[in-house]
Design an enzyme around this catalytic site. Structure first.
Site, short mmCIF file in Angstrom:
data_model
loop_
_atom_site.label_atom_id
_atom_site.label_comp_id
_atom_site.label_asym_id
_atom_site.label_seq_id
_atom_site.Cartn_x
_atom_site.Cartn_y
_atom_site.Cartn_z
CG ASN A 114 51.77 79.84 -25.32
OD1 ASN A 114 52.35 80.90 -25.47
ND2 ASN A 114 52.41 78.68 -25.21
CE LYS A 121 43.67 66.28 -40.55
NZ LYS A 121 45.10 66.17 -40.35
CG MET A 160 50.36 68.91 -29.23
SD MET A 160 51.56 69.91 -30.15
CE MET A 160 52.88 70.07 -28.98
NE ARG A 161 43.46 65.39 -32.68
CZ ARG A 161 43.71 64.13 -33.03
NH1 ARG A 161 44.03 63.84 -34.27
NH2 ARG A 161 43.61 63.17 -32.15
CG HIS A 192 57.59 75.55 -33.77
ND1 HIS A 192 57.06 74.28 -33.65
CD2 HIS A 192 58.93 75.40 -33.90
CE1 HIS A 192 58.05 73.41 -33.70
NE2 HIS A 192 59.19 74.06 -33.85
C1 GAR Z 1 54.13 75.65 -26.46
O1 GAR Z 1 55.48 75.65 -26.05
C2 GAR Z 1 54.04 75.72 -27.96
O2 GAR Z 1 55.07 76.47 -28.52
C3 GAR Z 1 54.16 74.27 -28.33
O3 GAR Z 1 53.39 73.60 -27.38
C4 GAR Z 1 53.49 74.28 -26.14
C5 GAR Z 1 52.12 74.42 -25.54
O4 GAR Z 1 52.20 74.87 -24.23
N1 GAR Z 1 53.69 74.03 -29.65
C6 GAR Z 1 54.26 73.15 -30.48
O5 GAR Z 1 55.21 72.45 -30.18
C7 GAR Z 1 53.63 73.07 -31.85
N2 GAR Z 1 54.44 72.31 -32.74
P1 GAR Z 1 50.92 75.41 -23.49
O6 GAR Z 1 49.82 74.37 -23.66
O7 GAR Z 1 51.33 75.52 -22.06
O8 GAR Z 1 50.56 76.72 -24.10
#
Ligand code: GAR
Length: 199
Positions: free
Chosen positions: A13, A64, A89-90, A108
Site C-alpha cells: 500500500n 507504550k 500492526m499496532r 482494512h
Molecule cells: C493490507 O491488506 C491492509 O489492509 C492490512 O494489512 C495489509 C498490509 O499490506 N491491514 C490490516 O489488516 C489492519 N487491520 P501491505 O504492507 O502490503 O500494504
C-alpha cells in the site's frame, strides 16, 4: 500537506501511495515512513523512493506512552498533517489518536464493520462470505470502528483460495487508498457523526 505513512509489513500500500504521488495523483508530500519492524520491506521501499524513515520499536521503551511520545516528537518535527496507517500492526492509544483527531486514516481488508482485527481476509474467507472487500476509514479509539471514507467490494468466487482472494483485495486497496488520501488532502471529507460526506 506533509503525510506520514505507518507500516509494519510488505508495504504494497505504501508503494501504491508512492506510485500515485509519482503520477501526481496525490498532492501532499510523503514526508516520513514510520515502522515498528526494522526489517520490513516497507522500509526498503521508502529508502528506494528517497523518503525519510523512522524506526521506533516498542521493545526500546518502558511504556507504550513513551514509545508513542517518541513517534509523536518526530511527527511534530516533520509538521505532519495526515497519518495513513498502511499495514501498521499496532493499536495506537486513545491519547495518540486524540492528538491527531480526524487526521489518521486506516485501510482494512474487509467490509467493516465485518471482520475487524488483524486477519480480515482470512476471517471473511473462512466465514464463507460471497462478497468481501476493503474499507478506508478514520481512526478512532475503537479499533476498526471509525467513520468510513471509501469501501470497495470484492466477490469471492468458487475457485478462490485465501491467497487469490488476498491478491484481489490488495489490488483494489492499491486503487482506493491513494484516492482516499487525495480526498483528505483536498479537504473534501466532511465527518457528520458516523458518516463521511465527500464534498
Ligand atoms: C493490507 O491488506 C491492509 O489492509 C492490512 O494489512 C495489509 C498490509 O499490506 N491491514 C490490516 O489488516 C489492519 N487491520 P501491505 O504492507 O502490503 O500494504
Amino acid at each position: 500537506m506533509n503525510i506520514a505513512i505507518f507500516a509494519s509489513g510488505s508495504g504494497t500500500n505504501l508503494q501504491a501511495i508512492i506510485d500515485a504521488k509519482g503520477r501526481n495523483e496525490i498532492k501532499g508530500e510523503i514526508a516520513l515512513v514510520v515502522s515498528d519492524v526494522p526489517t520490513c520491506l516497507a522500509l526498503e521501499r521508502a529508502k528506494k523512493a528517497g523518503i525519510k524513515r523512522l524506526v521506533v520499536e516498542r521493545k526500546g521503551f518502558k511504556s507504550k506512552s513513551d514509545f508513542e511520545k517518541e513517534i509523536m516528537r518526530n511527527l511534530k518535527k516533520e509538521n505532519i498533517g495526515l497519518i495513513a496507517l498502511a499495514g501498521y500492526m499496532r493499536i495506537l492509544s486513545a491519547d495518540f489518536i486524540k492528538s491527531y483527531e480526524n487526521k489518521i486514516l486506516n485501510i482494512h481488508p474487509a467490509l467493516l464493520p465485518s471482520f475487524k482485527g488483524a486477519h480480515g481476509i482470512k476471517d471473511a474467507f473462512e466465514y464463507g462470505v460471497k462478497i468481501t472487500g476493503l474499507t478506508v476509514h478514520f481512526v478512532t479509539a475503537d479499533m476498526d470502528a471509525g467513520p468510513i471514507i471509501l469501501q470497495s467490494a470484492v466477490k469471492v468466487t468458487e475457485d478462490d483460495t485465501e491467497e487469490t482472494l488476498a491478491q484481489a483485495i490488495h489490488k483494489e486497496e492499491h486503487k482506493i487508498y491513494p484516492r482516499a488520501i487525495q480526498l483528505f488532502i483536498e479537504g473534501r471529507l466532511k465527518i457528520e457523526g458516523r458518516r463521511v460526506r465527500i464534498i
